[in-house]
Design a protein around this motif. Structure first.
Motif, PDB file in Angstrom:
ATOM      1  N   THR A  42      19.078  -1.817 -13.307  1.00 35.41           N
ATOM      2  CA  THR A  42      18.653  -0.542 -13.871  1.00 35.41           C
ATOM      3  C   THR A  42      17.199  -0.254 -13.525  1.00 35.41           C
ATOM      4  O   THR A  42      16.395  -1.165 -13.353  1.00 35.41           O
ATOM      5  N   ASP A  43      16.873   1.013 -13.414  1.00 38.71           N
ATOM      6  CA  ASP A  43      15.489   1.407 -13.192  1.00 38.71           C
ATOM      7  C   ASP A  43      14.693   1.167 -14.466  1.00 38.71           C
ATOM      8  O   ASP A  43      15.253   1.138 -15.569  1.00 38.71           O
ATOM      9  N   PRO A  44      13.373   1.015 -14.341  1.00 35.98           N
ATOM     10  CA  PRO A  44      12.553   0.761 -15.530  1.00 35.98           C
ATOM     11  C   PRO A  44      12.544   1.946 -16.485  1.00 35.98           C
ATOM     12  O   PRO A  44      12.624   3.097 -16.060  1.00 35.98           O
ATOM     13  N   THR A  45      12.450   1.641 -17.782  1.00 34.69           N
ATOM     14  CA  THR A  45      12.389   2.691 -18.799  1.00 34.69           C
ATOM     15  C   THR A  45      11.104   2.623 -19.616  1.00 34.69           C
ATOM     16  O   THR A  45      10.884   3.466 -20.475  1.00 34.69           O
ATOM     17  N   ILE A  46      10.283   1.603 -19.380  1.00 36.44           N
ATOM     18  CA  ILE A  46       9.016   1.468 -20.102  1.00 36.44           C
ATOM     19  C   ILE A  46       7.912   1.072 -19.121  1.00 36.44           C
ATOM     20  O   ILE A  46       8.197   0.617 -18.011  1.00 36.44           O
ATOM     21  N   THR A  47       6.680   1.259 -19.534  1.00 37.77           N
ATOM     22  CA  THR A  47       5.525   0.817 -18.759  1.00 37.77           C
ATOM     23  C   THR A  47       4.638  -0.027 -19.656  1.00 37.77           C
ATOM     24  O   THR A  47       4.319   0.368 -20.776  1.00 37.77           O
ATOM     25  N   VAL A  48       4.265  -1.197 -19.157  1.00 37.08           N
ATOM     26  CA  VAL A  48       3.382  -2.095 -19.876  1.00 37.08           C
ATOM     27  C   VAL A  48       2.076  -2.187 -19.099  1.00 37.08           C
ATOM     28  O   VAL A  48       2.091  -2.358 -17.884  1.00 37.08           O
ATOM     29  N   ARG A  49       0.972  -2.029 -19.798  1.00 29.15           N
ATOM     30  CA  ARG A  49      -0.348  -2.148 -19.186  1.00 29.15           C
ATOM     31  C   ARG A  49      -1.171  -3.127 -20.001  1.00 29.15           C
ATOM     32  O   ARG A  49      -1.044  -3.194 -21.222  1.00 29.15           O
ATOM     33  N   THR A  69       5.414   5.068 -32.948  1.00 30.02           N
ATOM     34  CA  THR A  69       6.529   5.857 -32.439  1.00 30.02           C
ATOM     35  C   THR A  69       6.561   5.895 -30.914  1.00 30.02           C
ATOM     36  O   THR A  69       7.625   5.802 -30.310  1.00 30.02           O
ATOM     37  N   ALA A  70       5.405   6.014 -30.274  1.00 32.02           N
ATOM     38  CA  ALA A  70       5.335   6.121 -28.816  1.00 32.02           C
ATOM     39  C   ALA A  70       5.412   4.775 -28.107  1.00 32.02           C
ATOM     40  O   ALA A  70       5.487   4.724 -26.885  1.00 32.02           O
ATOM     41  N   GLY A  71       5.356   3.674 -28.855  1.00 32.28           N
ATOM     42  CA  GLY A  71       5.403   2.351 -28.237  1.00 32.28           C
ATOM     43  C   GLY A  71       4.682   1.320 -29.075  1.00 32.28           C
ATOM     44  O   GLY A  71       4.672   1.389 -30.304  1.00 32.28           O
ATOM     45  N   GLY A  89       9.279   5.850 -20.189  1.00 32.90           N
ATOM     46  CA  GLY A  89       9.609   5.775 -18.768  1.00 32.90           C
ATOM     47  C   GLY A  89       8.561   5.038 -17.967  1.00 32.90           C
ATOM     48  O   GLY A  89       7.522   4.642 -18.479  1.00 32.90           O
ATOM     49  N   PRO A  90       8.840   4.861 -16.674  1.00 35.12           N
ATOM     50  CA  PRO A  90       7.933   4.095 -15.824  1.00 35.12           C
ATOM     51  C   PRO A  90       6.712   4.906 -15.407  1.00 35.12           C
ATOM     52  O   PRO A  90       6.711   6.135 -15.449  1.00 35.12           O
ATOM     53  N   ALA A  91       5.681   4.196 -14.982  1.00 36.64           N
ATOM     54  CA  ALA A  91       4.469   4.830 -14.476  1.00 36.64           C
ATOM     55  C   ALA A  91       4.794   5.586 -13.193  1.00 36.64           C
ATOM     56  O   ALA A  91       5.671   5.192 -12.424  1.00 36.64           O
ATOM     57  N   ALA A  92       4.061   6.681 -12.948  1.00 33.05           N
ATOM     58  CA  ALA A  92       4.284   7.468 -11.742  1.00 33.05           C
ATOM     59  C   ALA A  92       3.987   6.656 -10.487  1.00 33.05           C
ATOM     60  O   ALA A  92       4.696   6.751  -9.491  1.00 33.05           O
ATOM     61  N   ASP A  93       2.934   5.855 -10.533  1.00 33.26           N
ATOM     62  CA  ASP A  93       2.548   5.047  -9.374  1.00 33.26           C
ATOM     63  C   ASP A  93       2.384   3.598  -9.814  1.00 33.26           C
ATOM     64  O   ASP A  93       1.378   3.230 -10.402  1.00 33.26           O
ATOM     65  N   THR A 125      -3.489  -4.838 -15.250  1.00 33.19           N
ATOM     66  CA  THR A 125      -2.191  -4.939 -14.593  1.00 33.19           C
ATOM     67  C   THR A 125      -1.230  -3.941 -15.220  1.00 33.19           C
ATOM     68  O   THR A 125      -1.398  -3.524 -16.360  1.00 33.19           O
ATOM     69  N   ARG A 126      -0.249  -3.583 -14.439  1.00 36.15           N
ATOM     70  CA  ARG A 126       0.790  -2.672 -14.906  1.00 36.15           C
ATOM     71  C   ARG A 126       2.114  -3.239 -14.422  1.00 36.15           C
ATOM     72  O   ARG A 126       2.230  -3.690 -13.294  1.00 36.15           O
ATOM     73  N   PHE A 127       3.103  -3.240 -15.258  1.00 33.22           N
ATOM     74  CA  PHE A 127       4.428  -3.609 -14.802  1.00 33.22           C
ATOM     75  C   PHE A 127       5.458  -2.787 -15.552  1.00 33.22           C
ATOM     76  O   PHE A 127       5.201  -2.268 -16.635  1.00 33.22           O
ATOM     77  N   THR A 128       6.585  -2.620 -14.912  1.00 28.09           N
ATOM     78  CA  THR A 128       7.665  -1.806 -15.452  1.00 28.09           C
ATOM     79  C   THR A 128       8.938  -2.645 -15.419  1.00 28.09           C
ATOM     80  O   THR A 128       9.634  -2.676 -14.418  1.00 28.09           O
TER      81      THR A 128
END
Length: 174
Positions: A42-49, A69-71, A89-93, A125-128
């Motif tokens: 599945t494609d990522p649905t969250i973004t962790v920074r 509510t937002a995370g 959802g995932p980060a744009a970049d 760092t950022r990961f999805t």
């Protein structure tokens, strides 16, 4: 790959011949892409920074992880450490460096508080995370991909990677 082994061409020093080539180089694996292995899931649905910086208004955040509510957001487990998990959802970049302005926007969005991140996003760092992503279990000639993408918290990726390496080692032993 020739059914007997594999030759890896190196930028420096020519080539290297081996019975097996195993690519365990992460979710954005160059080895897996060059060997043309699929990576279904599945494609990522969250973004962790996560990053280290100066937070103005930090007294509003509290210590540790907070659910909103937002995370989720976390602050203060180490001096200046900030973490956010956005559920929209995932980060744009995914490839771009994490900046102080990105951490600022993410922390403000998730926390809903009037805080500001400045002084860079050192070590950012950022990961999805995705679900079900795994290289195929089959082997193409003498080349295979191993490992599983995991969140880089508490050594999960390192510990699972070591366990996978040990498991693969005894399976490939001749």
């Amino acid at each position: 790959m020739d059914g007997v082994g594999v030759t890896v061409h190196l930028h420096v020093g020519g080539g290297l011949r081996a019975a097996w080539l195993v690519g365990c180089d992460g979710g954005r694996s160059l080895v897996r892409r060059q060997a043309c292995f699929d990576f279904p899931g599945t494609d990522p649905t969250i973004t962790v920074r996560q990053a280290t910086g100066t937070v103005h208004g930090a007294e509003l955040l509290g210590q540790g992880w907070q659910h909103k509510t937002a995370g989720l957001y976390g602050y203060g487990s180490r001096p200046g450490w900030i973490g956010t998990i956005e559920l929209d959802g995932p980060a744009a970049d995914r490839e771009a460096a994490v900046t102080a302005s990105e951490m600022d926007a993410s922390l403000r969005w998730v926390s809903g508080l009037d805080v500001r991140v400045s002084d860079g996003a050192d070590g950012g760092t950022r990961f999805t995370p995705t679900r079900g992503r795994r290289a195929p279990t089959g082997v193409a000639a003498s080349c295979c991909a191993g490992g599983r993408p995991r969140a880089p918290f508490s050594g999960q990726s390192l510990n699972l990677g070591l366990g996978d390496a040990v498991s693969l080692g005894w399976k490939l032993r001749r």
